[in-house]
Scaffold this active site. Structure first.
Site, mmCIF file in Angstrom:
data_model
loop_
_atom_site.group_PDB
_atom_site.id
_atom_site.type_symbol
_atom_site.label_atom_id
_atom_site.label_comp_id
_atom_site.label_asym_id
_atom_site.label_seq_id
_atom_site.Cartn_x
_atom_site.Cartn_y
_atom_site.Cartn_z
ATOM 1 N N ASN A 116 -12.230 -3.159 0.607
ATOM 2 C CA ASN A 116 -11.172 -3.431 1.587
ATOM 3 C C ASN A 116 -11.800 -3.734 2.940
ATOM 4 O OD1 ASN A 116 -8.553 -3.511 2.802
ATOM 5 N ND2 ASN A 116 -8.854 -1.416 3.497
ATOM 6 N N GLU A 117 -11.767 -2.768 3.855
ATOM 7 C CA GLU A 117 -12.361 -3.001 5.183
ATOM 8 C C GLU A 117 -13.757 -2.395 5.219
ATOM 9 O OE1 GLU A 117 -9.494 -1.361 7.900
ATOM 10 O OE2 GLU A 117 -8.385 -3.240 7.999
ATOM 11 N N GLU A 128 0.866 -1.181 0.000
ATOM 12 C CA GLU A 128 0.000 0.000 0.000
ATOM 13 C C GLU A 128 0.897 1.223 0.000
ATOM 14 O OE1 GLU A 128 -2.834 0.379 3.241
ATOM 15 O OE2 GLU A 128 -3.751 2.099 2.247
ATOM 16 N N CYS A 144 -6.618 0.884 2.975
ATOM 17 C CA CYS A 144 -7.586 1.987 2.967
ATOM 18 C C CYS A 144 -7.443 2.888 1.751
ATOM 19 C CB CYS A 144 -7.431 2.822 4.227
ATOM 20 S SG CYS A 144 -7.894 1.943 5.707
#
Ligand code: AHR
Length: 649
Positions: A369-370, A46, A238
């Site tokens: 993602n989350e 990331e 994120c």
């Protein structure tokens, strides 16, 4: 007589204690259990902690096209050698890279300096490729000097360019350096009277990963390649989601001509007040094409995680209207076409034009993602249907939110257990003790339904003032112990990646991280060595490794797993001793008589020690050898240690 009796009692007691303290572990190489996924141990990339711009992407100029929110971020004006002025011009005809700089010299020499990413790392006796787009509309007589400076402002490399064309032209020149600088800078100096327009001012080391021009930083890329990862998750994290939807990661904006890739603020720029990074933007020079190429180079599967129409729920939580979801789905479909499509297709052609006519053979796609709650699952379901209808063999990865348990997590599993997701992504950033306590986490998981992708994890030990301190041995040993449980459950745990991967020593936002770097060097953490020992000794199938009829999973703080590598016909045992005392182990390896065993091990009796830029090799694997004797191997595990035994069968 009394003393003699006590003496005998003492001896008997010691023998008893010795016998007691040896743990008897049984391994039967004939009992094949689970096939291990070839992609089991991977990496999570990331752009956090300056991992891409300022890190793996080897560009040394920050804000090369003046497109940061403030066009002069990273730049300063040099007024000590003459007079002049500058003007930032925005050309609306070039919406993705509209800004350029007009430099006018009035007297002597005038110009700009670029500070790099917290300084510019310059190696001695090396070649650097300087390039820029330039126009000398009035054909003024100007001399352009490109200088590399060390922190004392001494010139350690220079190139002179005399003539420039009337219309925009891309120009390159090579600069050879005489000295090194960790905090160097680039000076762009114009001498004479007149004006120049400049854009995309860039400096790369000539030596890049696989010598790809303007590619990746060779030392960092090599460390990643040395891990032999089974997959590369990209671009996060994120960053996929963005703080709002405008700020989400859009792969289409990261491919094609590098000069047209639109710079965007990095979401980690403002995320943490205590580590604010106002100069953190994404140039996307390391975009999706470069990612696919790198994964291919290192023999890893690509695992892109895509936005599913949701911004980060810890930030705005903004979601795309369901009627607009098509845009996001189309992006996912087009990415598959970009990776795998024929060159006659729109996106396949772009891949080919960029230099890779052959497909990348993409097999996985992550959706979100989350994310959590209903807004995720209603979107996920539509993605699932559409992607699998068009590409039935693609393996989908869905998320379970940011936490390893709790309401959102349970809700996610309830909804996903009957889904067509091939893998479900679980995240855990937890204290070391959690990792030890959870070594059996997957022993009880259902064997049917989606498999597990441990997509982000790291043991968060106590914090230190030194940036890299949090990656202490306690954290790495806890991860090594926990990973025996992932390996033991290889039938359902198919992929796992530590997170985050990279961090710039002077520009990080998040720690711990697997690899630290500064502008010139890299520093591997104990956690890196653990990941490498696992990924380099992955094996093909698991074996039972038992103590008193149970899996070795924390009895007396010992954790173990065993696999067989069928290519080299080797038995590989991974074992940790997570306590402060030595531990004697008596392995009984069925059918394996007198065989030599190679051992790689890491031991550190102060579990709070860590590697640092001053002591980078304090904690690292060591080698030794031993031998089995009549099917038994007796070993004394050092306090706080991790061993990998390799024995030819
Ligand atoms: O790894 C750092 C961050 O942790 C990731 O971006 C996010 O997915 C998680 O919360």
């Amino acid at each position: 007589m009394k003393y003699f009796f006590s003496f005998i009692v003492c001896i008997l007691f010691s023998i008893h204690v010795l016998a007691q303290s040896s743990m008897h572990i049984d391994i039967d190489p004939g009992k094949r259990l689970h096939t291990i996924s070839p992609a089991m141990w991977g990496i999570f990339f990331e752009d956090i902690n300056f991992a891409a711009d300022g890190g793996l992407y080897a560009e040394l100029v920050k804000n090369r096209s003046f497109e940061f929110d403030h066009p002069m971020t990273g730049w300063s004006i040099l007024t000590t050698q003459g007079k002049g002025k500058y003007l930032v011009i925005n050309d609306a005809k070039k919406p993705s890279n509209g800004r350029y700089m007009k430099i006018t010299t009035l007297e002597g020499s005038y110009g700009l300096e670029n500070e790099g990413f917290r300084g510019m790392g310059i190696h001695a006796n090396a070649d650097y490729i300087f390039s820029y787009n330039v126009r000398n509309a009035n054909q003024d007589k100007l001399k352009i000097s490109i200088q590399l400076l060390n922190f004392k402002d001494e010139v350690i490399g220079e190139s002179i360019i005399n003539s420039v064309s009337k219309s925009w032209k891309y120009v390159e020149s090579i600069i050879h350096t005489t000295d090194s600088a960790e905090h160097g800078k680039l000076r762009f100096l114009v001498t004479g009277k007149g004006s120049l327009d400049v854009d995309m001012i860039s400096l790369f080391p000539k030596n890049t990963w696989k010598n790809r021009a303007k590619g990746l930083r060779a030392d960092i890329a090599q460390l990643l390649a040395d891990l032999k990862p089974g997959f590369v998750r990209f671009p996060g994290g994120c960053i996929v989601e963005g703080r709002d939807l405008m700020n989400r990661y859009q792969w289409k904006k990261t491919v094609g001509d590098i000069h047209q890739r639109k710079t965007m603020i990095n979401r980690w720029n403002t995320e943490f007040k205590h580590r604010s990074a106002p100069d953190y933007f994404q140039s996307f020079g390391l975009g999706f094409y470069e990612y696919f190429l790198f994964a291919e180079d290192i023999g890893a599967e690509a695992l892109p995680i895509l936005n599913c129409g949701m911004a980060c729920q810890f930030n705005t939580g903004e979601v795309a209207h369901m009627d607009d979801l098509e845009l996001y789905i189309q992006d996912a479909l087009d990415l598959i076409e970009f990776a795998n499509g024929r060159v006659s297709t729109k996106w396949g052609k772009l891949r080919s034009d960029m230099g890779h006519p052959k497909p990348f053979n993409l097999k996985y796609i992550g959706v979100g993602n989350e994310q959590w709650e209903e807004q995720y699952f209603e979107r996920y379901k539509i993605f699932e249907k559409r992607l699998l209808t068009s590409y039935p063999s693609i393996k989908l990865v869905s998320g379970t939110g940011p936490f390893s348990d709790g309401e959102w997590f349970d809700d996610a599993w309830k909804k996903l257990k009957d889904s067509k997701a091939a893998l479900v992504d679980e995240h855990y950033y937890k204290p070391p003790q959690w990792f030890l306590n959870n070594a059996k986490r997957y022993d009880q998981y259902p064997r049917q339904g989606p498999k597990i992708f441990a997509g982000e994890y790291a043991a968060h030990a106590k914090d230190y003032d030194v940036s890299e301190g949090r990656n202490n041995w306690e954290s790495a040993l806890a991860e090594a112990s926990f990973m025996t449980g992932l390996e033991r459950n290889a039938d359902i745990v198919r992929m796992a990646s530590y997170a985050p991967l990279l961090a710039h020593k002077d520009a990080w936002q998040w720690r711990p991280d697997l690899i630290w770097f500064d502008n010139l060097t890299t520093m591997t953490t104990p956690n890196y060595h653990v990941q490498k020992l696992y990924a380099n000794n992955k094996g093909h199938y698991t074996l039972p490794i038992m103590v008193n009829g149970s899996h070795v999973a924390g009895q007396d703080s010992v954790y173990a797993s065993a696999v067989v590598d069928t290519t080299s016909t080797t038995l590989i045992i991974k074992i940790t001793n997570a306590k402060s005392l030595k531990q004697s182990i008596d392995f009984k390896i069925n059918g394996v008589k007198n065989k030599p065993a190679d051992i790689e091990y890491i031991a550190q009796d102060n579990k709070y020690e860590y590697n640092s830029f001053t002591k980078p090799d304090l904690i690292r694997p060591m080698n030794m050898q031993t031998k089995s004797n009549d099917g038994r191997l007796i070993m004394e595990l050092l306090p706080y240690s991790f061993y990998v035994f390799k024995m030819k069968l």
